[in-house]
Scaffold this motif. Structure first.
Motif, PDB file in Angstrom:
ATOM      1  N   ASP A 262       0.836  -1.193   0.000  1.00 55.64           N
ATOM      2  CA  ASP A 262       0.000   0.000   0.000  1.00 55.64           C
ATOM      3  C   ASP A 262       0.872   1.245   0.000  1.00 55.64           C
TER       4      ASP A 262
ATOM      5  N   LEU B 218       0.256   3.965   2.668  1.00 49.04           N
ATOM      6  CA  LEU B 218       0.706   3.598   4.009  1.00 49.04           C
ATOM      7  C   LEU B 218       2.219   3.695   4.112  1.00 49.04           C
TER       8      LEU B 218
ATOM      9  N   ALA C  67       2.232  -1.546   8.519  1.00 54.55           N
ATOM     10  CA  ALA C  67       1.256  -1.168   7.503  1.00 54.55           C
ATOM     11  C   ALA C  67       0.209  -2.265   7.364  1.00 54.55           C
ATOM     12  N   GLY C  68      -1.035  -1.940   7.741  1.00 58.89           N
ATOM     13  CA  GLY C  68      -2.147  -2.861   7.533  1.00 58.89           C
ATOM     14  C   GLY C  68      -2.381  -3.880   8.626  1.00 58.89           C
ATOM     15  N   PHE C  69      -1.511  -3.989   9.588  1.00 59.50           N
ATOM     16  CA  PHE C  69      -1.671  -4.952  10.688  1.00 59.50           C
ATOM     17  C   PHE C  69      -0.808  -4.503  11.859  1.00 59.50           C
TER      18      PHE C  69
ATOM     19  N   GLN D 111       0.200   1.376  14.156  1.00 63.23           N
ATOM     20  CA  GLN D 111      -0.460   0.679  13.063  1.00 63.23           C
ATOM     21  C   GLN D 111      -1.043   1.712  12.107  1.00 63.23           C
TER      22      GLN D 111
ATOM     23  N   LEU E 195      -3.544   1.997   8.869  1.00 64.31           N
ATOM     24  CA  LEU E 195      -4.587   1.244   8.177  1.00 64.31           C
ATOM     25  C   LEU E 195      -5.300   2.128   7.168  1.00 64.31           C
ATOM     26  N   GLU E 196      -5.548   1.603   5.971  1.00 62.56           N
ATOM     27  CA  GLU E 196      -6.392   2.326   5.027  1.00 62.56           C
ATOM     28  C   GLU E 196      -7.841   2.142   5.444  1.00 62.56           C
ATOM     29  N   THR E 197      -8.612   3.227   5.378  1.00 61.44           N
ATOM     30  CA  THR E 197     -10.045   3.169   5.652  1.00 61.44           C
ATOM     31  C   THR E 197     -10.772   3.591   4.372  1.00 61.44           C
TER      32      THR E 197
ATOM     33  N   VAL F 299      -6.800   7.286   6.105  1.00 64.92           N
ATOM     34  CA  VAL F 299      -5.939   6.393   6.863  1.00 64.92           C
ATOM     35  C   VAL F 299      -6.189   6.578   8.350  1.00 64.92           C
TER      36      VAL F 299
ATOM     37  N   SER G 273      -0.776  -0.150  -7.049  1.00 64.92           N
ATOM     38  CA  SER G 273      -1.511  -0.025  -5.790  1.00 64.92           C
ATOM     39  C   SER G 273      -1.582   1.432  -5.384  1.00 64.92           C
TER      40      SER G 273
END
Length: 139
Positions: free
Chosen positions: A5, A8, A26-28, A38, A40-42, A65, A138
């Protein structure tokens, strides 16, 4: 930073270069370490399109994010999230890793999410982003 991503990775890079040394994901976010961030994309918003009669003419992306700071210390989590909030809120016209970011703004002030199952404090903030269309596959 290996990842899929781009947005991110870019936010991780800008916060790192801005002096944030906490381990970032990134992402987790794994169970350890106790102190971690952390990204995260929203949902985000729809793309901005150029005047064109063909599909796929987006010129600007508008992701959002969420950043979550975890720590056994509420104070440490709050102080660092406030630092990140001040760093990113209102950031305008900057190129990060080859992508032009027009605007980053906080959707609200940092806020507590409570504690995780291990009793560590979680402080979060959400950001809206306006950026040029990514050149990679991406966003």
């Amino acid at each position: 930073m290996a990842g899929t991503d781009v947005v991110l990775d870019d936010l991780i890079d800008i916060t790192t270069s801005g002096g944030v040394t906490t381990t970032k994901y990134a992402g987790f976010m794994p169970e350890t370490p106790d102190d971690a961030l952390q990204f995260l994309e929203t949902g985000g918003m729809g793309a901005v399109h150029a005047m064109s009669s063909v599909a796929g003419a987006a010129v600007e992306e508008n992701p959002s994010v969420q950043i979550i700071r975890r720590s056994p210390s509420y104070r440490r989590a709050r102080v660092e999230m406030n630092f990140i909030w001040r760093m990113l809120d209102g950031l305008g016209d900057r190129t990060i890793n080859g992508t032009r970011y027009f605007w980053i703004e906080a959707m609200q002030s940092p806020f507590p999410l409570g504690q995780d199952e291990s009793g560590r404090s979680l402080i979060s903030c959400n950001f809206r982003i306006s950026k040029a269309l990514s050149t990679s596959t991406s966003t």
